[in-house]
Design a protein around this motif. Structure first.
Motif, PDB file in Angstrom:
ATOM      1  N   HIS A   1      48.579  37.563  35.498  1.00 34.48           N
ATOM      2  CA  HIS A   1      48.038  36.126  35.464  1.00 34.48           C
ATOM      3  C   HIS A   1      47.045  36.346  34.346  1.00 34.48           C
ATOM      4  O   HIS A   1      46.205  37.344  34.214  1.00 34.48           O
ATOM      5  N   PRO A   2      46.549  35.128  33.810  1.00 34.77           N
ATOM      6  CA  PRO A   2      45.693  34.847  32.460  1.00 34.77           C
ATOM      7  C   PRO A   2      44.323  34.987  33.030  1.00 34.77           C
ATOM      8  O   PRO A   2      44.179  34.690  34.443  1.00 34.77           O
TER       9      PRO A   2
ATOM     10  N   MET B   1      34.157  40.070  36.529  1.00 33.40           N
ATOM     11  CA  MET B   1      35.435  39.421  36.690  1.00 33.40           C
ATOM     12  C   MET B   1      35.566  39.088  38.018  1.00 33.40           C
ATOM     13  O   MET B   1      35.413  40.108  39.037  1.00 33.40           O
ATOM     14  N   LEU B   2      36.207  37.813  38.514  1.00 31.14           N
ATOM     15  CA  LEU B   2      36.438  37.408  39.886  1.00 31.14           C
ATOM     16  C   LEU B   2      37.885  37.026  39.839  1.00 31.14           C
ATOM     17  O   LEU B   2      38.461  36.374  39.033  1.00 31.14           O
ATOM     18  N   MET B   3      38.487  37.176  40.952  1.00 32.34           N
ATOM     19  CA  MET B   3      39.873  36.745  41.465  1.00 32.34           C
ATOM     20  C   MET B   3      39.786  35.861  42.535  1.00 32.34           C
ATOM     21  O   MET B   3      38.887  36.164  43.651  1.00 32.34           O
ATOM     22  N   THR B   4      40.595  34.837  42.809  1.00 32.65           N
ATOM     23  CA  THR B   4      40.803  34.401  43.954  1.00 32.65           C
ATOM     24  C   THR B   4      41.221  35.122  45.088  1.00 32.65           C
ATOM     25  O   THR B   4      42.162  36.036  44.961  1.00 32.65           O
ATOM     26  N   ALA B   5      40.884  34.894  46.443  1.00 31.67           N
ATOM     27  CA  ALA B   5      41.217  35.761  47.307  1.00 31.67           C
ATOM     28  C   ALA B   5      42.774  35.523  47.742  1.00 31.67           C
ATOM     29  O   ALA B   5      43.562  36.366  48.199  1.00 31.67           O
ATOM     30  N   ASP B   6      43.058  34.273  47.462  1.00 25.39           N
ATOM     31  CA  ASP B   6      44.622  33.847  47.767  1.00 25.39           C
ATOM     32  C   ASP B   6      45.594  34.703  46.994  1.00 25.39           C
ATOM     33  O   ASP B   6      46.416  35.104  47.311  1.00 25.39           O
TER      34      ASP B   6
ATOM     35  N   GLU C   1      43.623  31.664  38.392  1.00 28.52           N
ATOM     36  CA  GLU C   1      43.427  32.574  39.583  1.00 28.52           C
ATOM     37  C   GLU C   1      42.174  33.844  39.020  1.00 28.52           C
ATOM     38  O   GLU C   1      41.816  34.479  39.902  1.00 28.52           O
ATOM     39  N   VAL C   2      41.881  34.031  37.873  1.00 32.71           N
ATOM     40  CA  VAL C   2      41.190  35.098  37.412  1.00 32.71           C
ATOM     41  C   VAL C   2      40.029  34.423  36.654  1.00 32.71           C
ATOM     42  O   VAL C   2      40.621  33.735  35.388  1.00 32.71           O
ATOM     43  N   ALA C   3      38.772  35.049  36.436  1.00 38.15           N
ATOM     44  CA  ALA C   3      37.915  34.461  35.608  1.00 38.15           C
ATOM     45  C   ALA C   3      36.942  35.643  35.346  1.00 38.15           C
ATOM     46  O   ALA C   3      36.739  36.404  36.126  1.00 38.15           O
ATOM     47  N   ASN C   4      36.264  35.568  34.100  1.00 36.11           N
ATOM     48  CA  ASN C   4      35.230  36.482  33.732  1.00 36.11           C
ATOM     49  C   ASN C   4      33.945  35.623  33.235  1.00 36.11           C
ATOM     50  O   ASN C   4      34.288  34.939  32.305  1.00 36.11           O
ATOM     51  N   SER C   5      32.811  35.828  33.962  1.00 42.82           N
ATOM     52  CA  SER C   5      31.765  35.073  33.623  1.00 42.82           C
ATOM     53  C   SER C   5      30.631  35.690  34.182  1.00 42.82           C
ATOM     54  O   SER C   5      30.566  37.053  34.445  1.00 42.82           O
ATOM     55  N   TRP C   6      29.551  35.035  34.338  1.00 40.13           N
ATOM     56  CA  TRP C   6      28.164  35.598  34.611  1.00 40.13           C
ATOM     57  C   TRP C   6      27.184  34.311  35.074  1.00 40.13           C
ATOM     58  O   TRP C   6      27.792  33.162  35.187  1.00 40.13           O
ATOM     59  N   VAL C   7      26.297  34.916  35.800  1.00 40.38           N
ATOM     60  CA  VAL C   7      25.275  33.986  36.316  1.00 40.38           C
ATOM     61  C   VAL C   7      24.409  33.688  35.127  1.00 40.38           C
ATOM     62  O   VAL C   7      23.929  34.723  34.594  1.00 40.38           O
ATOM     63  N   THR C   8      24.153  32.457  34.886  1.00 38.72           N
ATOM     64  CA  THR C   8      24.071  31.044  35.566  1.00 38.72           C
ATOM     65  C   THR C   8      25.089  30.494  36.158  1.00 38.72           C
ATOM     66  O   THR C   8      25.563  30.164  37.330  1.00 38.72           O
TER      67      THR C   8
ATOM     68  N   ILE D   1      38.723  28.190  37.330  1.00 40.48           N
ATOM     69  CA  ILE D   1      38.990  28.779  38.430  1.00 40.48           C
ATOM     70  C   ILE D   1      38.621  28.080  39.903  1.00 40.48           C
ATOM     71  O   ILE D   1      39.530  28.301  40.714  1.00 40.48           O
ATOM     72  N   ALA D   2      37.754  27.402  39.784  1.00 34.19           N
ATOM     73  CA  ALA D   2      37.186  26.428  40.807  1.00 34.19           C
ATOM     74  C   ALA D   2      38.334  25.404  41.208  1.00 34.19           C
ATOM     75  O   ALA D   2      38.591  24.971  42.219  1.00 34.19           O
ATOM     76  N   SER D   3      38.735  24.968  40.037  1.00 33.05           N
ATOM     77  CA  SER D   3      39.934  23.761  40.278  1.00 33.05           C
ATOM     78  C   SER D   3      41.209  24.203  40.313  1.00 33.05           C
ATOM     79  O   SER D   3      42.205  23.469  40.242  1.00 33.05           O
TER      80      SER D   3
END
Length: 353
Positions: free
Chosen positions: A145-146, A126-131, A193-200, A187-189
């Motif tokens: 936030h969703p 899970m990632l959140m924007t620093a802002d 403000e919050v996303a749950n993902s993985w690499v790639t 989240i990049a656009s």
């Protein structure tokens, strides 16, 4: 969790059990050929165009499939669910899937999880924007936030687990359901403000830690993120020796990854180029390191220890509770067949022998 399962799974269990008994009762085959002409057995494998598919690529490049008398075509599907209809129609015979589609296939047509190929708990996050975190906390942000994530997936299971770990009732979290790449784009656009993902797909976010902050991963949340090797019941029933050969070649490639780190990273870069995946050497290093790759003995031990059963049953329970499945598939019965097949693979001979 319910112990009942659908009729397609029950029929498949009976048919494939007969095949496994035949396989364990015969001498090791020198060639797993379905045509009887001494040539290689042609099979199609299901995969996805992301770093988890590396073992198949290495098995092709290093000649491990060829050593087993297999002529392999790897079919990349955009997602696990997209591959299931093709698997039910026998358009592919084996491969790998994330736990949710593997469980769906187990429920609908008796798809057999033949041991783990990977585990990647630290690679789902899970990632959140620093802002949004400025002057706040992950818990407070999650309450207000969703979260963009892939619905009915391991990513959602991780997201809900992360919510609980952060002190938020998982049921209270609002989700924005998107596909993997769209999650990162959202989240990049600035749409979320919050996303749950993985690499790639999430690698660009990890490359910019000043903008995107990882606040939790599956390991923190206590969620086992697994991808099992799978074989269709029709394939096992009709060509059990070829099914065992597939497992030998794939797990041999996983052993190669664990034993040859630098070469594995180099192969990951070749894999990116082959499948038109944008990826740097740093990303390749992450993808090789963040995953645990299961060799043949590892896959056997993981079933015998109960690790595989717990991981798959926990995911099945999550999706039953979420209403995705009406009932859990017969995970343990299917894993018994997977274990027998793995042991046959261990004890059998390759075409090269």
């Amino acid at each position: 969790m319910s112990s009942h399962f659908s009729r397609p799974a029950a029929v498949a269990l009976g048919a494939t059990t007969v095949a496994l008994l035949a396989l364990t009762g015969c001498s090791p085959a020198s060639n797993a050929d379905g045509d009887g002409d001494g040539g290689p057995t042609e099979i199609t494998l299901t995969s996805q165009p992301n770093g988890a598919g590396l073992p198949f690529f290495i098995a092709e490049q290093e000649g491990f499939f060829e050593d087993e008398g297999l002529a392999v075509t790897v079919e990349n599907y955009a997602s696990g669910p997209a591959s299931l209809a093709a698997g039910a129609a026998n358009e592919w015979q084996a491969g790998w899937l994330g736990a949710p589609p593997a469980l769906t296939g187990a429920n609908t047509f008796g798809l057999i999880p033949a041991g783990l190929m990977i585990r990647e708990d630290t690679n789902h996050m899970m990632l959140m924007t620093a802002d949004v975190l400025e002057g706040s906390s992950p818990e407070e942000v999650l309450r207000t936030h969703p979260v963009a994530t892939s619905q009915n997936s391991l990513a959602e299971q991780v997201m809900r687990g992360c919510a609980e770990w952060l002190g938020v009732d998982a049921a209270d979290v609002e989700m924005v359901p998107l596909d993997g790449g769209a999650v990162v784009q959202a989240i990049a656009s600035g749409q979320v403000e919050v996303a749950n993902s993985w690499v790639t797909p999430a690698w660009p976010l990890l490359e910019d830690p000043d903008t995107y902050v990882q606040v939790c991963n599956a390991e923190d949340a206590g969620v086992a993120v697994t991808a099992p090797m799978v074989v269709t019941p029709k394939f096992l029933e009709e060509q059990p020796e070829a099914a065992a050969a597939f497992l030998r070649a794939t797990t041999r490639a996983s052993d190669f990854i664990m034993a040859n780190h630098e070469e594995a990273v180099s192969y990951m870069l070749d894999y990116y180029e082959t499948y038109a995946i944008t990826g740097s050497e740093e990303q390749a290093e992450w993808e090789v390191t963040a995953r645990t790759w299961y060799g043949l003995d590892d896959a056997i031990e993981s079933i015998e220890s109960g690790e595989t059963s717990k991981a798959l049953n926990d995911s099945a329970e999550f999706f039953v509770n979420a209403g995705v499945y009406p009932q859990a598939p017969p995970v343990d019965e299917l894993l018994e067949q997977g274990l027998t097949l793995l042991k046959s693979a261990r004890d059998g001979a390759t075409a090269a022998d």
